[in-house]
Design a protein around this motif. Structure first.
Motif, short mmCIF file in Angstrom:
data_model
loop_
_atom_site.label_atom_id
_atom_site.label_comp_id
_atom_site.label_asym_id
_atom_site.label_seq_id
_atom_site.Cartn_x
_atom_site.Cartn_y
_atom_site.Cartn_z
N GLU A 41 5.02 4.74 2.37
CA GLU A 41 3.79 4.69 1.58
C GLU A 41 3.78 3.49 0.64
OE1 GLU A 41 3.60 8.54 -0.25
OE2 GLU A 41 2.57 9.43 1.47
N GLN A 42 4.91 3.22 0.00
CA GLN A 42 5.00 2.07 -0.90
C GLN A 42 4.81 0.77 -0.13
OE1 GLN A 42 8.85 2.45 -2.71
NE2 GLN A 42 8.23 4.14 -4.05
N THR A 43 5.38 0.71 1.06
CA THR A 43 5.26 -0.49 1.89
C THR A 43 3.82 -0.69 2.34
OG1 THR A 43 7.55 -0.23 2.64
CG2 THR A 43 6.12 -1.64 3.96
N LEU A 44 3.15 0.39 2.74
CA LEU A 44 1.74 0.27 3.13
C LEU A 44 0.88 -0.20 1.97
CD1 LEU A 44 1.13 3.33 5.47
CD2 LEU A 44 0.94 0.91 6.06
N LYS A 45 1.14 0.32 0.78
CA LYS A 45 0.38 -0.11 -0.40
C LYS A 45 0.62 -1.59 -0.70
CE LYS A 45 0.15 4.46 -2.46
NZ LYS A 45 0.65 5.35 -3.52
N SER A 46 1.86 -2.04 -0.48
CA SER A 46 2.18 -3.45 -0.69
C SER A 46 1.46 -4.32 0.34
CB SER A 46 3.70 -3.66 -0.58
OG SER A 46 4.02 -5.02 -0.65
#
Length: 94
Positions: A41-46
């Motif tokens: 999720e953090q990677t997708l947001k980035s």
């Protein structure tokens, strides 16, 4: 009120220990899966944030020749549309 002790056979004790070990293993696996989901999720947001920055870098006149695998064809699309589609795809899973 008196509580009578429960007597268990060695076999039942061994089964209980195995069950506890399996539960601990399942808990560990679930925690690892949760950490992986959070990282994804953090990677997708980035990626979403970076796409937004890149999208803003292109003017309205910027277009790309992109391949559509389902249709098996190439087509010219605006950069804004491409990055909007990426953003929508990410929003669909977050």
């Amino acid at each position: 009120m008196t509580v009578t002790p429960i007597e268990k056979s060695e076999e039942q004790i061994a089964k209980d220990k195995e069950a506890v070990a399996r539960m601990i293993g399942a808990k560990t696996a679930m925690e690892a899966a949760q950490r992986r989901i959070e990282l994804l999720e953090q990677t997708l947001k980035s990626v979403q944030s970076r796409c937004d920055c890149v999208s803003k870098s292109f003017g309205e006149a910027a277009h790309f020749n992109v391949y559509h695998p389902q249709a098996g064809t190439w087509a010219v699309r605006s950069a804004k549309d491409i990055f909007r589609d990426i953003n929508n795809a990410i929003n669909a899973v977050l």
